[in-house]
Design an enzyme around this catalytic site. Structure first.
Site, short mmCIF file in Angstrom:
data_model
loop_
_atom_site.label_atom_id
_atom_site.label_comp_id
_atom_site.label_asym_id
_atom_site.label_seq_id
_atom_site.Cartn_x
_atom_site.Cartn_y
_atom_site.Cartn_z
N ARG A 173 -14.89 4.69 0.82
CA ARG A 173 -13.83 5.63 0.45
C ARG A 173 -13.82 5.86 -1.06
NH1 ARG A 173 -10.80 2.99 -3.60
NH2 ARG A 173 -9.59 1.24 -2.80
N GLU A 183 -1.56 5.60 -1.84
CA GLU A 183 -1.59 5.07 -3.22
C GLU A 183 -2.14 6.12 -4.20
OE1 GLU A 183 -2.60 0.85 -3.94
OE2 GLU A 183 -4.12 1.62 -5.30
N ARG A 208 -7.35 9.88 -0.41
CA ARG A 208 -8.35 8.85 -0.17
C ARG A 208 -9.33 9.51 0.79
NH1 ARG A 208 -6.73 3.28 -1.55
NH2 ARG A 208 -6.28 3.66 -3.74
N CYS A 242 -3.91 2.92 -9.59
CA CYS A 242 -4.16 1.49 -9.83
C CYS A 242 -5.43 1.37 -10.68
CB CYS A 242 -4.34 0.76 -8.50
SG CYS A 242 -4.75 -0.98 -8.71
N THR A 268 -7.68 -0.75 -10.78
CA THR A 268 -8.87 -1.26 -10.08
C THR A 268 -9.72 -0.12 -9.53
OG1 THR A 268 -7.73 -1.34 -7.95
CG2 THR A 268 -7.72 -3.36 -9.26
N ARG A 320 -14.67 2.31 -2.86
CA ARG A 320 -14.74 0.99 -2.22
C ARG A 320 -15.62 1.14 -1.00
NH1 ARG A 320 -12.29 -3.23 0.96
NH2 ARG A 320 -10.94 -1.87 2.20
N ARG A 343 -11.73 -9.25 1.64
CA ARG A 343 -10.38 -8.92 2.12
C ARG A 343 -10.27 -9.34 3.59
NH1 ARG A 343 -8.58 -2.96 -0.43
NH2 ARG A 343 -9.00 -3.54 -2.58
N GLU A 351 -6.33 -4.83 2.23
CA GLU A 351 -5.88 -5.63 1.10
C GLU A 351 -4.62 -6.43 1.48
OE1 GLU A 351 -4.57 -3.48 -2.35
OE2 GLU A 351 -5.41 -4.98 -3.68
P1 ADP Z 1 -8.44 0.85 0.78
O1 ADP Z 1 -9.74 0.66 1.44
O2 ADP Z 1 -8.06 2.28 0.75
O3 ADP Z 1 -8.40 0.16 -0.54
P2 ADP Z 1 -7.19 -1.15 2.58
O4 ADP Z 1 -7.88 -2.33 2.00
O5 ADP Z 1 -5.73 -1.29 2.84
O6 ADP Z 1 -7.28 0.15 1.63
O7 ADP Z 1 -7.94 -0.73 3.90
C1 ADP Z 1 -7.49 0.38 4.62
C2 ADP Z 1 -7.89 0.31 6.07
O8 ADP Z 1 -9.30 0.47 6.18
C3 ADP Z 1 -7.55 -1.01 6.73
O9 ADP Z 1 -7.09 -0.77 8.05
C4 ADP Z 1 -8.89 -1.71 6.79
O10 ADP Z 1 -8.98 -2.66 7.84
C5 ADP Z 1 -9.80 -0.54 7.04
N1 ADP Z 1 -11.20 -0.82 6.70
C6 ADP Z 1 -11.69 -1.20 5.51
N2 ADP Z 1 -13.02 -1.40 5.59
C7 ADP Z 1 -13.36 -1.13 6.87
C8 ADP Z 1 -14.59 -1.14 7.59
N3 ADP Z 1 -15.76 -1.46 7.00
N4 ADP Z 1 -14.56 -0.81 8.89
C9 ADP Z 1 -13.41 -0.46 9.51
N5 ADP Z 1 -12.22 -0.43 8.89
C10 ADP Z 1 -12.21 -0.76 7.58
N1 IOM Z 2 -3.03 -1.48 -6.13
C1 IOM Z 2 -3.34 -2.37 -5.07
N2 IOM Z 2 -4.44 -1.81 -4.35
N3 IOM Z 2 -3.56 -3.74 -5.56
C2 IOM Z 2 -4.64 -3.96 -6.49
C3 IOM Z 2 -2.25 -4.29 -5.86
C4 IOM Z 2 -2.30 -5.69 -6.48
O1 IOM Z 2 -2.69 -6.65 -5.77
O2 IOM Z 2 -1.91 -5.78 -7.65
#
Ligand code: ADP
Ligand code: IOM
Length: 342
Positions: free
Chosen positions: A112, A211, A215, A257, A259, A266, A295, A300
């Protein structure tokens, strides 16, 4: 506002770098959108378990509050204030054969990027009307896509609760009520202005007003990382023709953010490592070597289930998109090799 009362549980980079002196210099300052240091640090104060604990309200936050943001950016990305961001979206330069062709370990691959519209503040300081405007601009633009990117926009407002929960459970949609986003002001007026666009196969998806304002996501079952990257690149190129995103020569794509600055990318796999996860020291030595983050299965701040992890690139700024995906690919290849030998 007085200097925050940090406890020993406040482990974020914000708590580390917000000294009394930095705080005194920044308090009282406001960006053109009215964003203050108090708003920026609220999430990290309310949530001691934040990793970073600070958000920007707009591009100007990164310069006005630089005494706080710069050391955080330097520690997280290894990127100094003299460095310039760089980009490479050429899939032919990615050396990424499927690390798991027999589908024993990798469940799915997802890449993403975050994006925000150039002419709006970030979600932390956007007004309700502006958020609606962003939703309208982005959803209308998305509905003009064709081929394998063609799909429909599903606003959260009015979405059946069962459908919403199943989209979250199946990893397609962001969850509701995230406490880190809540304290950052990113859940204001929930759920209005938020939603998800996706194609029929749910291999190309766009979250609106979570966020970040966008995305942009490419995902599918299995470990064909290159195919996932190619689809994402084609989507980014189409979107760049139709919308102007917030971007700076120094920090790359501007995100709420720190990061996510730079590529805002990511690249992750959901991977089953039942033996390696019993030796976290070895596991982490490999992920650290390849600049990867571990993660849990629901993203996250979630935990792992049944030895399944979400492993992704950690650095996003000062390295190209191809390098982000290459980091992930190389690390995953080594993790699988080690798991097989255990
Ligand atoms: P972001 O990727 O936007 O930083 P999150 O860590 O919250 O946010 O992940 C968002 C969603 O994407 C979660 O439901 C997570 O389980 C899903 N996700 C992340 N990586 C994968 C993957 N490789 N396959 C399937 N789902 C994924
Ligand atoms: N912004 C969020 N994705 N994360 C980095 C929060 C935090 O853990 O500070």
């Amino acid at each position: 506002m007085t200097y925050p009362n940090f406890t020993k549980d406040h482990k974020s980079l914000m708590a580390k770098y917000l000294t009394k002196e930095v705080f005194e210099n920044l308090k009282g300052l406001k960006t053109k959108n009215g964003f203050t240091i108090e708003q920026a640090i609220k999430s990290g104060i309310d949530n001691p378990d934040s990793g970073i604990g600070v958000y920007a309200g707009d591009e100007e936050s990164y310069t006005l509050f630089a005494p706080l943001f710069d050391p955080i950016i330097e520690e997280y990305h290894g990127f100094s204030k003299e460095d310039r961001h760089k980009s490479n979206l050429n899939p032919s330069e990615l050396n990424a054969s499927n690390p798991d062709p027999s589908n024993r370990y990798i469940i799915s691959t997802r890449i993403r990027v975050g994006r925000n519209l150039a002419d709006f503040p970030l979600g932390t300081s956007i007004s309700k009307e502006q958020r609606y405007e962003v939703e309208k601009i982005v959803s209308t633009t998305l509905e003009s896509l064709d081929g394998n990117l063609e799909g429909r926009y599903y606003p959260l407002l009015g979405m059946n609760e069962e459908d919403r929960l199943s989209l979250v459970q199946d990893h397609f949609l962001f969850k509701a009520g995230d406490r880190f986003l809540e304290s950052a002001g990113l859940n204001r007026d929930w759920p209005s202005g938020r939603g998800i666009y996706h194609n029929n196969e749910k291999t190309f998806l766009v979250w609106i007003n979570e966020e970040d304002e966008l995305r942009v996501i490419s995902m599918q079952k299995g470990g064909n990382i290159k195919e996932v990257f190619e689809r994402l690149v084609s989507a980014i190129k189409e979107l760049e023709k139709r919308m102007k995103f917030a971007y700076s020569e120094h920090l790359g794509y501007i995100t709420s953010c720190p990061t996510n600055l730079g590529t805002a990318m990511r690249a992750s796999v959901h991977i089953s490592l039942p033996k390696l996860c019993k030796n976290m020291e070895l596991f982490k030595s490999i992920t650290n070597k390849h600049h990867l983050q571990i993660r849990g299965i629901h993203g996250e701040h979630s935990s792992s289930e049944e030895g399944i992890y979400d492993i992704s690139n950690k650095r996003r700024l000062g390295i190209t998109e191809v390098e982000c995906v290459q980091d992930m690919h190389n690390g995953i290849t080594e993790l699988i090799k080690v798991e097989e030998n255990l």
